[in-house]
Every structure is written in structure tokens, then in C-alpha cells.
Write a protein that holds these residues in place. Structure first.
Motif, mmCIF file in Angstrom:
data_model
loop_
_atom_site.group_PDB
_atom_site.id
_atom_site.type_symbol
_atom_site.label_atom_id
_atom_site.label_comp_id
_atom_site.label_asym_id
_atom_site.label_seq_id
_atom_site.Cartn_x
_atom_site.Cartn_y
_atom_site.Cartn_z
ATOM 1 N N GLU A 43 0.839 -1.206 0.000
ATOM 2 C CA GLU A 43 0.000 0.000 0.000
ATOM 3 C C GLU A 43 0.873 1.254 0.000
ATOM 4 O O GLU A 43 0.579 2.229 -0.694
ATOM 5 C CB GLU A 43 -0.922 0.001 1.226
ATOM 6 N N GLN A 44 1.958 1.214 0.781
ATOM 7 C CA GLN A 44 2.869 2.349 0.847
ATOM 8 C C GLN A 44 3.541 2.579 -0.501
ATOM 9 O O GLN A 44 3.674 3.720 -0.965
ATOM 10 C CB GLN A 44 3.925 2.081 1.922
ATOM 11 N N ARG A 45 3.960 1.512 -1.152
ATOM 12 C CA ARG A 45 4.588 1.632 -2.472
ATOM 13 C C ARG A 45 3.628 2.265 -3.474
ATOM 14 O O ARG A 45 4.004 3.158 -4.240
ATOM 15 C CB ARG A 45 5.018 0.254 -2.986
ATOM 16 N N LYS A 46 2.388 1.805 -3.501
ATOM 17 C CA LYS A 46 1.411 2.331 -4.449
ATOM 18 C C LYS A 46 1.141 3.810 -4.174
ATOM 19 O O LYS A 46 1.005 4.612 -5.107
ATOM 20 C CB LYS A 46 0.117 1.507 -4.379
ATOM 21 N N TRP A 47 1.056 4.178 -2.900
ATOM 22 C CA TRP A 47 0.830 5.580 -2.541
ATOM 23 C C TRP A 47 2.009 6.440 -2.995
ATOM 24 O O TRP A 47 1.808 7.541 -3.528
ATOM 25 C CB TRP A 47 0.639 5.692 -1.036
ATOM 26 N N ARG A 48 3.219 5.941 -2.806
ATOM 27 C CA ARG A 48 4.402 6.692 -3.249
ATOM 28 C C ARG A 48 4.375 6.921 -4.752
ATOM 29 O O ARG A 48 4.668 8.022 -5.231
ATOM 30 C CB ARG A 48 5.680 5.933 -2.857
ATOM 31 N N ARG A 49 4.046 5.887 -5.508
ATOM 32 C CA ARG A 49 4.010 6.026 -6.961
ATOM 33 C C ARG A 49 2.944 7.018 -7.404
ATOM 34 O O ARG A 49 3.149 7.788 -8.340
ATOM 35 C CB ARG A 49 3.772 4.659 -7.610
ATOM 36 N N GLU A 50 1.802 6.988 -6.733
ATOM 37 C CA GLU A 50 0.744 7.950 -7.059
ATOM 38 C C GLU A 50 1.215 9.374 -6.798
ATOM 39 O O GLU A 50 0.974 10.275 -7.605
ATOM 40 C CB GLU A 50 -0.507 7.645 -6.230
ATOM 41 N N GLN A 51 1.878 9.588 -5.660
ATOM 42 C CA GLN A 51 2.383 10.917 -5.332
ATOM 43 C C GLN A 51 3.407 11.397 -6.359
ATOM 44 O O GLN A 51 3.340 12.530 -6.844
ATOM 45 C CB GLN A 51 3.032 10.903 -3.940
#
Length: 416
Positions: free
Chosen positions: A129-137
Motif C-alpha cells: 500500500e505504501q509503495r502504491k501511494w508513493r508512486r501515485e504521489q
């Protein structure tokens, strides 16, 4: 290939063992994928799979240790639990040091196994979840489709999981500060301060104070070559690898660190802090494919902020923007987009070409006409902000004012 619903990959060359473990885990509600040939595993795992691997250590074709190394070459944070016989315990302990999540000794205690699996799965899901959030940001704020911008986003995502010092270098306006700020924003230190200091050779540099202010967060030092030798040595002490770093250090420069070290503007110890973590921020001229998408992004942002209707861009105007050299890079592009948002077209053509007249004109007059033209254009782009224009031309403000006075140019005429 495994799906996101299959949360456990179970590997053992003994079919009876596979069946027994699989029955236990399925009874607890887990979706399990069993594999008796460890050589087939590498092609089973999709990127960012939210599951874990449970494998026997001793297998004839590939050992669990070799499998661990292979899988961690692709995803170093994939939880891998080892099941080991009594004689394999020292090997399993060594594997844990190499990055295995944990190990269980045969005969396996079912409750211990289930507790360990649930813990590993919870951590893995949070990580994905953290990885996906980082990529979105990063995708939302570091705009572009070029290979370089994709690589930059990937590098920042990876580096966000560390506290290593980083150097971002490149021309003015290439996004060095933006990249640094978003590296902080996606890092575990994001709840702590981001302290940004622009260094000059003739101003005070209270490094101790800045370090205290950045405690637990990130310290961004711009123009690292201006840091005094005394403070460079102090910075080395503050980033001592033998101690836990109290803050993340990011520095920027227009020159590569190796060039600064060669000019003796960086002491060798400080250079080596960034020798493996330096990122070049390239100019727009080297990634022209990003210009249109960047311009449209900043135009939409400016129109929303200024409560203006977004204008339609003609193909001719878009072509003019994409072929312009943009010596001020993204910063200049963003300013130009804001001018377009308020109805001003700041780009008459490439700034590095001299207009030709049908009638002969003395050289001095041609040079003065050109100089006046590019000063006016820069004032338009930067909305009369003298500091920005002086930085854009890389000349002292006093020199810029003298040129403006010569041509009767008033900065107030370009404030919108």
C-alpha cells in the motif's frame, strides 16, 4: 502467475508435505499456491505481489537459501519464511541475516506458523500500500512520460526506503528542489520537519542549528559547494555511518559532485557520501517529449488558482512551445503557463535567434535590440520579479538594473 488473492506461495519438493501445509493454511482461510519445483518460482510472482513465500530449506534442485537470493534480487522486501530440519538451523540463521523474514524448525508448531504468517502478511500488505501511494504521489507531481522522468520516479521511490544522503544536480529550474521535497514527502520521515537552506558564500551558516531543526526529518542544503570547509567537516560527523543518522541529508548543485571535488569545493569525505546516490536532473532540452504535458499541467493549475477559464491551445502555439529551448527549464515553463492563463503570450520565438531585417542594421544596434527583447521577454515570463530574472540570466541584480535603465524598461510594467 499468482493473483493478489493468493497470499501464500508454498514451496517444497515433498508432495505430502505440500498437501499437509496447504490443508492447514486453507482451513484458516488463506488462498495458497503450491509448488514442488523451486526452479519455476521466479516466473510466478507479479510485481508488488502482496503475499509471502513459505519454503523448505533443503531441496535437491535449488536450496531455500538460493531461492531466497534469487527472489530478493527482484524484490528485496519480499517476506520469505524458511522451514528447516534440525541440521539446517545454522544455515537458516545465516539466511535470516541475509534477509529471510524468519525460520521455523521441523516439526512445525501449527500455531507458531499461523502467527508468523499473519504477522508477515500484515507487514507485506502495508508495504505494498505504501509503495502504491508513493508512486501515485510521484506520478501526480513529477510530470512527464520520458524515460528520464520515469527513472527519476523509480529512483526516488527506492531511495525513500533508506536514509542515505543524496545529491541532486543539474541546471537551474530542472526540478532539483521539487524532487527533494517529494522524496521527503514519501519517506518515513515525512511527519518530521523538512528544513530547506540556500547556501551562499557570504552569509552565515549555522549548520548546528539547521541540524537540530531537521532532527528526525530532512535537511536540504542548496548550492552545497558554498558550504564552508569547517561546516563540511561538521556535516561529515553528523552523517557518521557508525551512528544512527538524526536527519536525512539532501544537497543540490548545478555541477556534478565529482566536478566540485576536482575543484576542491567539496572535501573528499563529503563527496563520498553521495558517490553512489547522485541524481542528475536534466534540462528540458534533453527531454522535449515532456514539454507539452508539463505546460498543460501548469496551465491547468494556474487557471484553477486564478479562477480563469482554461484557454484552448492551437497546434501552432503548442509546436512553438515544444521547440523553444527553455533555458530556464521547468521554472520558466511554469511561469510562461501562468502568463498564458491571464491572456499574455510570452513566447515570440526561440530566444537564441536574432531577427534579420531586410535593411542593413549596424551590429551594435542589432545587439542592443536583441538584448532589450530578451530582457522584456524574461520580465514577462517572471512577472517583473527582478531576483528571478537576474538568476535566469545569471548576472547580478545591479547589472540587470543598469541594462533596464539603459533601455527605459520598468519592472512594474510586467507585474500581472
Amino acid at each position: 502467475m499468482l493473483s493478489d488473492q493468493q497470499s501464500i506461495l508454498l514451496i517444497d519438493d515433498d508432495h505430502d508435505v505440500l498437501e499437509a501445509y496447504s490443508a492447514l493454511l486453507q482451513q484458516e482461510g488463506y488462498q495458497v499456491y503450491t509448488c514442488s519445483d523451486p526452479q519455476q518460482v521466479s516466473g510466478l510472482l507479479p510485481e508488488d505481489w502482496p503475499g509471502i513465500v513459505l519454503t523448505d530449506v533443503y531441496m535437491p534442485e535449488i536450496s531455500g537459501i538460493t531461492l531466497l537470493e534469487q527472489l530478493h534480487n527482484t524484490d528485496s522486501q519480499l517476506p520469505i519464511l524458511l522451514i528447516t530440519g534440525h541440521g539446517d538451523v545454522p544455515m537458516a540463521v545465516e539466511a535470516v541475516k541475509k534477509g529471510a523474514y524468519d525460520f521455523l524448525q521441523k516439526p512445525v508448531n501449527p500455531q507458531q506458523l499461523l502467527t508468523l504468517i499473519e504477522k508477515a502478511l500484515t507487514e507485506r500488505r502495508l508495504l505494498i500500500e505504501q509503495r502504491k501511494w508513493r508512486r501515485e504521489q510521484l506520478g501526480e507531481h513529477l510530470i512527464g512520460h520520458s524515460g528520464w522522468i520515469r527513472q527519476l520516479r523509480q529512483q526516488l521511490e527506492t531511495l525513500a526506503e533508506t536514509t542515505l544522503p543524496i545529491c541532486l544536480y543539474g541546471e537551474l529550474g530542472t526540478g532539483r528542489t521539487l524532487a527533494a521535497k517529494y522524496l521527503h514527502r514519501i519517506s518515513p520521515q515525512r511527519e518530521n520537519p523538512l528544513v530547506v537552506e540556500e547556501l551562499t558564500a557570504d552569509t552565515e551558516q549555522p549548520l548546528d542549528l539547521w541540524a537540530k531543526q531537521a532532527n528526525g526529518g530532512t535537511l536540504l542544503l542548496k548550492n552545497i559547494e558554498c558550504l564552508t570547509l569547517v561546516n563540511q567537516r561538521l556535516l561529515i560527523q553528523l552523517q557518521d555511518q557508525q551512528q544512527e543518522r538524526k536527519f536525512r541529508l539532501i544537497v543540490t548543485s548545478q555541477c556534478p559532485p565529482a566536478e566540485l571535488a576536482a575543484k576542491q569545493q567539496l572535501i573528499p569525505e563529503l563527496y563520498y557520501l553521495f558517490s553512489l546516490t547522485q541524481i542528475e536532473c536534466i534540462p528540458l532540452s534533453k527531454r522535449p517529449g515532456d514539454i507539452e504535458v508539463l505546460f498543460r499541467h501548469y496551465l491547468a493549475y494556474a487557471c484553477k488558482r486564478l479562477n480563469r477559464q482554461q484557454p484552448q491551445l492551437s497546434e501552432a502555439l503548442v509546436k512553438k512551445f515544444t521547440t523553444r529551448p527553455w533555458p530556464g527549464n521547468v521554472r520558466e515553463l511554469a511561469n510562461a503557463a501562468e502568463l498564458v492563463a491571464v491572456g499574455v503570450l510570452p513566447v515570440a520565438g526561440p530566444v537564441n535567434t536574432l531577427a534579420t531585417d531586410a535593411d542593413p542594421t549596424p551590429l551594435d544596434e542589432r545587439i542592443e535590440n536583441y538584448e532589450r527583447k530578451i530582457i522584456i521577454e524574461a520580465l514577462n515570463i517572471h512577472q517583473g520579479r527582478i531576483n528571478d530574472v537576474a538568476e535566469y540570466f545569471q548576472i547580478p541584480r545591479k547589472k540587470l538594473y543598469l541594462r533596464m535603465k539603459k533601455y527605459g524598461i520598468d519592472k512594474m510594467d510586467y507585474r500581472y
